[in-house]
Design an enzyme around this catalytic site. Structure first.
Site, short mmCIF file in Angstrom:
data_model
loop_
_atom_site.label_atom_id
_atom_site.label_comp_id
_atom_site.label_asym_id
_atom_site.label_seq_id
_atom_site.Cartn_x
_atom_site.Cartn_y
_atom_site.Cartn_z
N HIS A 1 -22.28 7.42 31.48
CA HIS A 1 -21.26 7.03 30.51
C HIS A 1 -20.48 5.79 30.95
CE1 HIS A 1 -18.37 9.65 32.90
NE2 HIS A 1 -17.61 8.60 32.66
N ASP B 1 -25.72 12.98 32.92
CA ASP B 1 -24.80 11.84 33.03
C ASP B 1 -25.02 11.12 34.37
OD1 ASP B 1 -22.76 10.09 32.55
OD2 ASP B 1 -21.14 11.52 32.99
N SER C 1 -14.54 7.88 37.06
CA SER C 1 -15.89 8.17 36.58
C SER C 1 -16.95 7.42 37.38
CB SER C 1 -16.01 7.78 35.11
OG SER C 1 -15.42 8.74 34.29
#
Length: 637
Positions: free
Chosen positions: A435, A482, A579
């Protein structure tokens, strides 16, 4: 600003958090962490153990592990739990034979094959044997011509006495006819002796007896169980037999198989052994399935964190047997730094296959250096303890990393903005969350050895991106799969992507989801938001614990390839801005592995909602496919 970003904070600041309005929080759910005549006269047997008849055993005992593990039928080839040998490599959880040319050759001892050919290393010959599933080794040395005697063994049909002929490697003819001493004779070696003579299930019993007949000398033999011939085992210096016992064996015949209800333990290869032969560090089955699913170990053997029992002689012997190195750790084994010695036996007369195997592994592992930062540039910080009843914690917003402390941490810059982190895994490769990226390499740069988010330091390198490979089954709505690989551009006229930098080290890529267990303490790092809602200006890090049964917290939202870490009380977590960053765990020998990638979570830092990470080991095959073997297989070559 993207909503899929994460960071770390303390429990006592949760009140501030609840009053802070961050973008991406509308539904309180956000992506963030996103041979001579060998006959012998029958002497009188002294003792034989165990008895040929296998008694019915209790269904469970205090040593054998849970049925769920046994149902998976693990064997020595299951590299999720054990190492492959140097002539094998781990592919999709199973050890597969390598072609011989992939084995080390320089500096190794040459070996003579039964085919009269000379091989440059023990590993090369064993790779051949692995592929043909037939004994291939005769002896160490270069006297391999057809007229030179070769290793052979026999089992006397009347007494079961085991006998070997060991060629003289220093001459073109000759050798010694010897018996096998009973001193360390066990079922693993007995199995090998039988398999060498065409009995695939190995031995049903082993024993010892007095011998006062020719030959007058014997050798001790230690086998691991994988060998196809006693020639492949460690053979210790010969001694005069005198009053010593010599080894005997009775080989397994299909007709000897007991009824199902009479079997103490059914091996994966369908051999039947006593229940008390399981979890003792000895490969009684012949495929090691009796040692793979244990909760305790018998007879002083050592229990690895993966539930595998290894023989006590393997402790501190210079060869890692447990995936996490526990058998070589002083802390875990409470032994000194000297290599293990097998009951005082000497090994000066015959070259040791075990030592050759260790040398092979050392060479192969040296091809990739990962998981250990350059200590000359690490300036770690000490955290003041807050009392015995309180854990010492290092958290984002409270304790920053030192400028060159986390040497695999990278910052992923997109159009001059850093919203994500990642981890350097060696060569020209970085791992991050899917992502965090899009298929537009020119929009991204990778910053190495960055400390202050907005300003480079003397050790900082900035590298353009050549390619971005997002997992083909990444689901942007559920954050399943992911994970993404970022390939760096090579330097002009060079085969590397960044100049040598003592402040940059690669983290190792794990191949097994069993390498670290729940409650193991690991670390997370990033430039994400702190508890007051502001983005961190320097790299921050914290310790977190691996959490089991994460599906209980997130129900159907928790997918294969995900894992949880943090504290269930919410005192440590990751939130917006971290992230793609690394969740790193250390093994017992201090080697660091990229265990997770910051992916997503809910109610950042709230009790009962641990951070969710992409489990890197789950994607090992995908990573290996794109990066190639040298980049990811340091300890399972």
């Amino acid at each position: 600003m993207r909503s899929a970003r994460v960071s770390l904070f303390l429990l006592f600041l949760l009140v501030v958090l609840s009053e802070t309005q961050w973008s991406g929080y509308e539904d309180e759910s956000f992506p963030h962490k996103q041979e001579p005549d060998l006959s012998i006269q029958p002497p009188t047997p002294l003792v034989t153990s165990p008895a040929p008849t296998t008694p019915k055993a209790p269904e469970r005992d205090e040593f054998l592990g849970p049925p769920e593990c046994l149902e998976k039928k693990y064997t020595r080839a299951s590299c999720d739990l054990v190492f492959c040998r140097p002539w094998e490599r781990c592919i999709e959880g199973q050890c597969s034979c390598k072609p011989p040319y992939l084995c080390p050759a320089e500096g190794m001892t040459p070996v003579c094959g039964r085919d009269n050919r000379n091989y440059r290393s023990y590993c090369q010959l064993m790779a051949l044997s692995c592929r043909t599933k037939k004994p291939a080794m005769s002896h160490f040395g270069e006297n391999c011509r057809e007229n030179h005697p070769k290793f052979r063994s026999s089992i006397d049909p009347d007494t079961g006495v085991v006998r070997v002929f060991i060629p003289d490697t220093g001459s073109t003819i000759g050798g010694e006819d010897l018996l096998v001493c009973g001193k360390i004779w066990n079922m693993a070696a007995a199995n090998v002796a039988c398999k060498e003579h065409g009995k695939p299930l190995g031995a049903v019993t082993l024993g010892f007896m007095k011998n006062k007949l020719y030959p007058a000398s014997c050798v001790s033999i230690r086998c691991q169980g994988y060998e196809t011939s006693l020639a492949e085992c460690v053979i210790y210096d010969k001694v005069r037999i005198g009053n010593r016992n010599v080894a005997t064996v009775t080989c397994y015949e299909a007709s000897q198989a007991p009824e199902e209800e009479e079997c103490g333990f059914k091996c994966v290869n369908m051999k039947c052994v006593f229940l008390n032969q399981t979890c003792d560090g000895v490969d009684d089955c012949g495929d090691r399935s009796d040692e793979m699913c244990c909760k305790n170990c018998r007879n002083g053997s050592f229990l690895c964190n993966t539930g595998v029992c290894v023989h006590k002689d393997a402790l501190r012997d210079g060869q890692i047997d447990c995936l996490d190195g526990g058998d070589e750790s002083v802390k875990r084994t409470s032994m000194d730094n000297k290599p293990a010695v097998v009951l005082g036996l000497r090994n000066t007369e015959y070259i040791s296959p075990k030592n050759e195997t260790i040398a092979d592994r050392v060479y192969l592992e040296s091809q990739l250096y990962c998981g250990i930062p350059n200590i000359t540039t690490v300036d770690d910080v000490k955290v003041e303890e807050r009392g015995r009843s309180s854990r010492v914690k290092r958290v984002v917003g409270g304790v920053p990393a030192n400028p060159t402390q986390i040497q695999w941490q990278i910052a992923l810059e997109e159009n001059r903005k850093i919203d994500c982190g990642g981890a350097y895994i060696g060569g020209c490769w970085v791992l991050t969350a899917a992502h965090c990226v899009r298929p537009n390499p020119s929009a991204f740069k990778v910053k190495f050895s960055l400390w202050k988010k907005s300003r480079a330091q003397g050790t900082t390198d900035i590298v353009p991106v050549q390619d971005i490979r997002i997992h083909p089954r990444y689901n942007a709505s559920t954050y399943e799969n992911d994970i993404a690989l970022v390939q760096l551009e090579k330097l002009p006229f060079k085969q590397k992507c960044l100049e040598d930098n003592p402040a940059v080290s690669a983290v190792c890529v794990p191949w097994s989801i069993h390498l670290f267990q729940p409650n193991h303490t690991c670390s997370i790092s990033g430039w994400g938001r702190t508890a007051d809602g502001k983005a961190a200006q320097v790299l921050l890090w914290a310790n977190v614990s691996l959490i089991a049964n994460c599906q209980a917290f997130y129900k159907k939202r928790f997918k294969p390839g995900m894992m949880c870490a943090g504290d269930l009380d919410g005192s440590v977590d990751s939130c917006q801005g971290d992230s793609g960053g690394p969740l790193v765990c250390k093994d017992e020998l201090g080697v660091s592995y990229l265990w997770g990638i910051v992916s997503w979570g809910e109610r950042c830092g709230q009790p009962g909602f641990p951070g969710v990470y992409t489990q890197v080991a789950h994607y090992f095959e995908w990573i290996r496919l794109h990066t190639g073997w040298p980049a990811v297989t340091k300890f399972n070559t």
